[in-house]
Design an enzyme around this catalytic site. Structure first.
Site, PDB file in Angstrom:
ATOM      1  N   ALA A   1       0.714  -1.301  -0.023  1.00 27.94           N
ATOM      2  CA  ALA A   1      -0.080   0.047  -0.032  1.00 27.94           C
ATOM      3  C   ALA A   1       0.840   1.372   0.025  1.00 27.94           C
ATOM      4  O   ALA A   1       2.060   1.264   0.354  1.00 27.94           O
ATOM      5  CB  ALA A   1      -1.047  -0.017   1.166  1.00 27.94           C
TER       6      ALA A   1
ATOM      7  N   GLY B   1       0.608  -4.881   1.163  1.00 23.92           N
ATOM      8  CA  GLY B   1      -0.821  -4.932   0.405  1.00 23.92           C
ATOM      9  C   GLY B   1      -0.611  -5.748  -0.945  1.00 23.92           C
ATOM     10  O   GLY B   1      -1.580  -6.351  -1.621  1.00 23.92           O
TER      11      GLY B   1
ATOM     12  N   GLU C   1      -0.838  -9.184  -0.159  1.00 21.56           N
ATOM     13  CA  GLU C   1      -2.389  -9.385   0.092  1.00 21.56           C
ATOM     14  C   GLU C   1      -3.317  -9.590  -1.299  1.00 21.56           C
ATOM     15  O   GLU C   1      -4.150 -10.410  -1.300  1.00 21.56           O
ATOM     16  CB  GLU C   1      -2.955  -8.433   1.066  1.00 21.56           C
ATOM     17  CG  GLU C   1      -2.139  -8.366   2.313  1.00 21.56           C
ATOM     18  CD  GLU C   1      -2.601  -7.251   3.506  1.00 21.56           C
ATOM     19  OE1 GLU C   1      -2.442  -6.192   3.057  1.00 21.56           O
ATOM     20  OE2 GLU C   1      -3.108  -7.630   4.420  1.00 21.56           O
TER      21      GLU C   1
ATOM     22  N   GLU D   1       4.697  -4.764   7.125  1.00 22.43           N
ATOM     23  CA  GLU D   1       3.888  -3.838   7.950  1.00 22.43           C
ATOM     24  C   GLU D   1       4.585  -3.568   9.280  1.00 22.43           C
ATOM     25  O   GLU D   1       4.400  -2.627   9.637  1.00 22.43           O
ATOM     26  CB  GLU D   1       2.417  -4.461   8.136  1.00 22.43           C
ATOM     27  CG  GLU D   1       1.834  -4.228   6.781  1.00 22.43           C
ATOM     28  CD  GLU D   1       1.786  -5.242   5.933  1.00 22.43           C
ATOM     29  OE1 GLU D   1       2.765  -6.056   5.848  1.00 22.43           O
ATOM     30  OE2 GLU D   1       0.875  -5.312   5.008  1.00 22.43           O
TER      31      GLU D   1
END
Ligand code: HXC
Length: 260
Positions: free
Chosen positions: A66, A111, A114, A134
């Site tokens: 992200a 992300g 993910e 993260e």
């Protein structure tokens, strides 16, 4: 819809969806997530598309996570909304009637991993790297990673990746069951296309039902999952594709599926 951050190419029943912001290693910001949501919605409804391949533009990354610069300024509420926005994309891929194959060409971090885990299976280049950094940023995976990774590879390996934030290479990701197969970089997309085309030639209703049985079955107890499988199995006997598939076998010819 016109997309500025995605490229979509369609051929032989296969749509290749490329996240195209290589200058930020295809980092997922709100705009990319919004376009992904729209594109997946459109591809799911496009009868000419039977299988989707998801990949990243450029040499280095599938998706490096992200967008940290966007997240840095978020309030708690905005952080939660951002996680939910990404989760909608992941859940949409799981709920789509057609398979989505991730072709991971480089970094799949945070992300990005993910997103790959939201796909039905993952092919990777030898150059791919996987990880959940993260915790090094003071956060945790928020696009379903804590749930999907542990379901896919088991709790202990998921714990190790998520608690350490370390990166693993494609060979290790394959050994751990994150990746189905690893290819030389130049072979990745041709191999993903080959697999996608072989699925696209089959009956779309059977493929959709198989995906549905597997994905929804995982959310049920075993006996409910068995019952759900049997009901989907039975419904397929009302399709022309079932008559064609079994008729072709008996008549020793190649089946021509119509998706009806
Ligand atoms: C924003 C990013 C980015 C990211 C890379 N860039 N990753 N921008 N968000 N996640 C940008 C860099 O700032 C840089 O832009 C350009 O892309 C190239 O990256 P470099 O760092 O110069 O490349 P390199 O040295 O090769 O290192 C590659 C890398 C590193 C190891 C992948 O970029 C990196 O560690 N990126 C962050 C990975 C990460 O922590 N991802 C998880 C994010 S958290 P400039 O303009 O500086 O040249 C997450 C949470 C998900 O994903 C859940 C949310 C709810």
């Amino acid at each position: 819809m016109e997309y500025t951050l995605l490229l979509i190419e369609k051929n032989n029943g296969v749509a290749q969806l490329t996240i195209n912001s290589p200058q930020t290693l295809n980092a997922l910001n709100s705009a990319v997530l919004g376009e992904l949501e729209c594109a997946l919605y459109e591809l799911d409804r496009d009868n000419d598309v039977k299988v989707v391949i998801l990949t990243g533009a450029g040499e280095k990354a599938f998706v490096a996570g992200a967008d940290i610069k966007e997240m840095a300024a978020m309030s708690a509420f905005e952080g939660q909304q951002f996680a939910l926005k990404g989760q909608r994309v992941i859940l949409m891929m799981e709920k789509m009637n057609k398979p989505v194959i991730a072709a991971v060409n480089g970094y799949a971090l945070g992300g990005g991993l993910e997103l790959a885990l939201g796909c039905d299976f993952i092919y990777a280049s030898q150059k791919a790297r996987f990880g959940f950094p993260e915790v090094t940023l003071g956060i945790i995976p928020g696009f379903g990673g804590t749930q999907n990774l542990s379901r896919r590879i088991g709790v202990a390996r998921a714990n190790e990746l998520i608690f350490t934030g370390k990166m693993i290479d494609a060979a290790k990701a394959s050994e751990w069951g994150i990746v189905n197969e690893v290819f030389a970089p130049e072979e990745l997309l041709p191999k993903a296309q080959e697999t996608a085309r072989s699925i696209a030639r089959l009956g779309t209703l059977a493929i959709a039902s198989a995906k549905n049985a597997i994905a929804n079955g995982l959310n049920m107890g075993k006996e409910d999952g068995f019952r759900y499988e049997a009901s989907l199995f039975g419904v397929l006997f009302a399709t022309e594709d079932q008559k064609e598939g079994m008729g072709a076998f008996v008549e020793k010819r190649k089946a021509e599926f119509k998706g009806k």
